[in-house]
Every structure is written in C-alpha cells, then in structure tokens.
Design a protein around this motif. Structure first.
Motif, PDB file in Angstrom:
ATOM      1  N   SER A 192       0.839  -1.198   0.000  1.00 54.05           N
ATOM      2  CA  SER A 192       0.000   0.000   0.000  1.00 54.05           C
ATOM      3  C   SER A 192       0.872   1.246   0.000  1.00 54.05           C
ATOM      4  CB  SER A 192      -0.921   0.018   1.227  1.00 54.05           C
ATOM      5  OG  SER A 192      -0.158   0.083   2.419  1.00 54.05           O
ATOM      6  N   TRP A 193       0.219   2.378  -0.274  1.00 49.86           N
ATOM      7  CA  TRP A 193       0.830   3.697  -0.115  1.00 49.86           C
ATOM      8  C   TRP A 193      -0.011   4.473   0.886  1.00 49.86           C
ATOM      9  CZ3 TRP A 193       0.507   1.169  -4.704  1.00 49.86           C
ATOM     10  CH2 TRP A 193       1.701   0.987  -5.419  1.00 49.86           C
ATOM     11  N   GLN A 194       0.593   5.469   1.493  1.00 51.06           N
ATOM     12  CA  GLN A 194      -0.158   6.276   2.452  1.00 51.06           C
ATOM     13  C   GLN A 194       0.221   7.747   2.305  1.00 51.06           C
ATOM     14  OE1 GLN A 194      -1.401   4.572   6.180  1.00 51.06           O
ATOM     15  NE2 GLN A 194      -0.439   6.247   7.313  1.00 51.06           N
ATOM     16  N   ILE A 195      -0.800   8.596   2.396  1.00 50.23           N
ATOM     17  CA  ILE A 195      -0.610  10.042   2.390  1.00 50.23           C
ATOM     18  C   ILE A 195      -1.208  10.598   3.675  1.00 50.23           C
ATOM     19  CG2 ILE A 195      -1.265  12.216   1.284  1.00 50.23           C
ATOM     20  CD1 ILE A 195      -1.164  10.826  -1.387  1.00 50.23           C
ATOM     21  N   GLU A 196      -0.433  11.392   4.366  1.00 49.71           N
ATOM     22  CA  GLU A 196      -0.883  12.016   5.608  1.00 49.71           C
ATOM     23  C   GLU A 196      -0.692  13.525   5.503  1.00 49.71           C
ATOM     24  OE1 GLU A 196       0.723   8.369   8.509  1.00 49.71           O
ATOM     25  OE2 GLU A 196       1.393  10.439   8.827  1.00 49.71           O
ATOM     26  N   ILE A 197      -1.592  14.258   6.109  1.00 50.89           N
ATOM     27  CA  ILE A 197      -1.414  15.701   6.180  1.00 50.89           C
ATOM     28  C   ILE A 197      -1.786  16.175   7.577  1.00 50.89           C
ATOM     29  CG2 ILE A 197      -3.710  16.124   5.175  1.00 50.89           C
ATOM     30  CD1 ILE A 197      -2.396  18.694   3.927  1.00 50.89           C
ATOM     31  N   VAL A 198      -0.823  16.812   8.232  1.00 54.18           N
ATOM     32  CA  VAL A 198      -1.029  17.422   9.544  1.00 54.18           C
ATOM     33  C   VAL A 198      -1.083  18.926   9.306  1.00 54.18           C
ATOM     34  CG1 VAL A 198      -0.149  17.717  11.878  1.00 54.18           C
ATOM     35  CG2 VAL A 198       0.246  15.558  10.655  1.00 54.18           C
TER      36      VAL A 198
END
Length: 226
Positions: free
Chosen positions: A158-164
């Motif tokens: 999988s790939w993951q994108i996070e934004i804080v």
C-alpha cells in the motif's frame, strides 16, 4: 397460521429494522463524506505551492532513494475530483534533478480515492511501469488516506498520504502496516521559487492557468481548474 395481528406486528418490526439500517448507513455515509472532504480540502488549500521534503523513514528497499536526498513536492493541478502533485528529486551529489514523478489523486463520487503514479521520461513519454497505484480502503482517518495496491508484491502492499495541518505532508509506501519509506514535506516553509514543470510538460502553456495572490503578497500562476 399467523393471525392478522401477528402479521401486523412482524411487519412493524421489519419496517423498523429496515428504517434503522437506512439511518445507520446514512450516518455512516455522512461521516465518511466528512472525513474524505477534510483530507481533500487540506491538500487542496496548498494548490500552487511547493514544499521541500526529507526522508523520514527508509528501509533501503528502493535503491534510488537515499536518506540524504532532497525531494520537492509541487501541488500543481487542483480540481474538484483530481489533483496532481509533482515530485522533484535532487541527486545525492546535489547537481541533478529527477523530474519524472507525478502523483495523481482522483476522488470518486462515493468519496473514495485512487492514487496513481505517473512516471515520465525526459521527453515526456510515460515509462512502461507508469500508472501503478491503488484504491483507498475506505474514507480514511482525519488527514490520512491509505491506498491498497492493485497487486501486492514483495516490496509493498500500500501507499499512504498524511497531512497534519500547518505542520507536514507525508507520502510513502508501506508493507504490513510499516513504512517502507516516507517523505515528510515541511508545510511551514513554502518555497519562494517554484520548480519547473515535470519532464514533458510545456512550461509555456498557459491554457487553464490562473493567477492567484498568496497571503504573503506573492502572485503566482498555477493550473487550478475548478
């Protein structure tokens, strides 16, 4: 044989059960829509900006990614249902830029997301391994979307994108819930000078581009079709 009274009671219970399911599904859909909308809007507000990133996790599975490399993310194209983020990778010796990679994020009508990777040669032609990616497994969590790979392999699943908000934007691949590599982009320091277009994109083509003024007074030209 059921009496008329029992039939009416059973019908009432069945109707109540169906209504409860409809209400629960409606509430779940609304919650998913809010979470998906939050994720997309957080990315969307950075349209036109570029941020420098550094490797935050790396198990050295990918030979082309070194811990000391600088990676710039330029959120170039933003639409209601599609976003393109160009990735510019500086060589370890600090002399050459690889501008071959672009992330394509698509939002569907049911608030699920698809991530594809556009990999181009210097003349703009897509490489043979371009367009790989995956689908989001659900609405995600606030600020986080995980994309399950179309086909699992030995390297990642999988790939993951996070934004804080106001802190960082992260992108990378995972295997069994563990980061294979992750790049953290610093949202507190947008680059004053935007990178050139990715390989194969004509930087002089102004069609569909829009001039906007940033909070600091700078005026930039971006592709931001709504």
């Amino acid at each position: 044989m059921f009496s008329k009274k029992k039939i009416l009671v059973l019908a009432a219970f069945s109707l109540a059960f169906i209504i409860a399911i409809i209400i629960r599904n409606t509430e779940k859909y609304e919650a998913n829509r809010v979470v998906a909308g939050h994720f997309y809007s957080e990315l969307y507000q950075h349209c036109g900006a570029a941020y420098e990133g550094r490797i935050a996790a790396n198990n050295h599975t990918y030979p082309f990614i070194n811990d000391d490399q600088v990676i710039v993310a330029h959120i170039r194209i933003c639409r209601r249902d599609r976003m393109k983020i160009a990735l510019h990778v500086l060589s370890s010796n600090g002399k050459l830029w690889d501008r071959s990679r672009t992330l394509l994020i698509t939002r569907s009508a049911n608030d699920l997301f698809e991530l594809r990777h556009l990999n181009r040669q210097m003349d703009g032609r897509l490489t043979g391994y371009s367009m790989y990616g995956g689908y989001s497994s659900g609405s995600g969590r606030n600020g986080i979307q995980q994309f399950i790979a179309y086909e699992e392999n030995d390297i990642h699943d999988s790939w993951q994108i996070e934004i804080v908000p106001n802190q960082r934007f992260s992108y990378g691949s995972m295997k069994n819930g563990t980061w294979i590599f992750r790049v953290d982009f610093d949202l507190t320091a947008p680059l004053e000078e935007l990178p050139p277009p990715p390989w194969g994109i004509d930087g002089n083509n102004r069609e569909g581009m829009q001039e906007i003024t940033l909070e600091d007074g700078r005026t930039i030209l971006i592709t931001c079709q709504i």
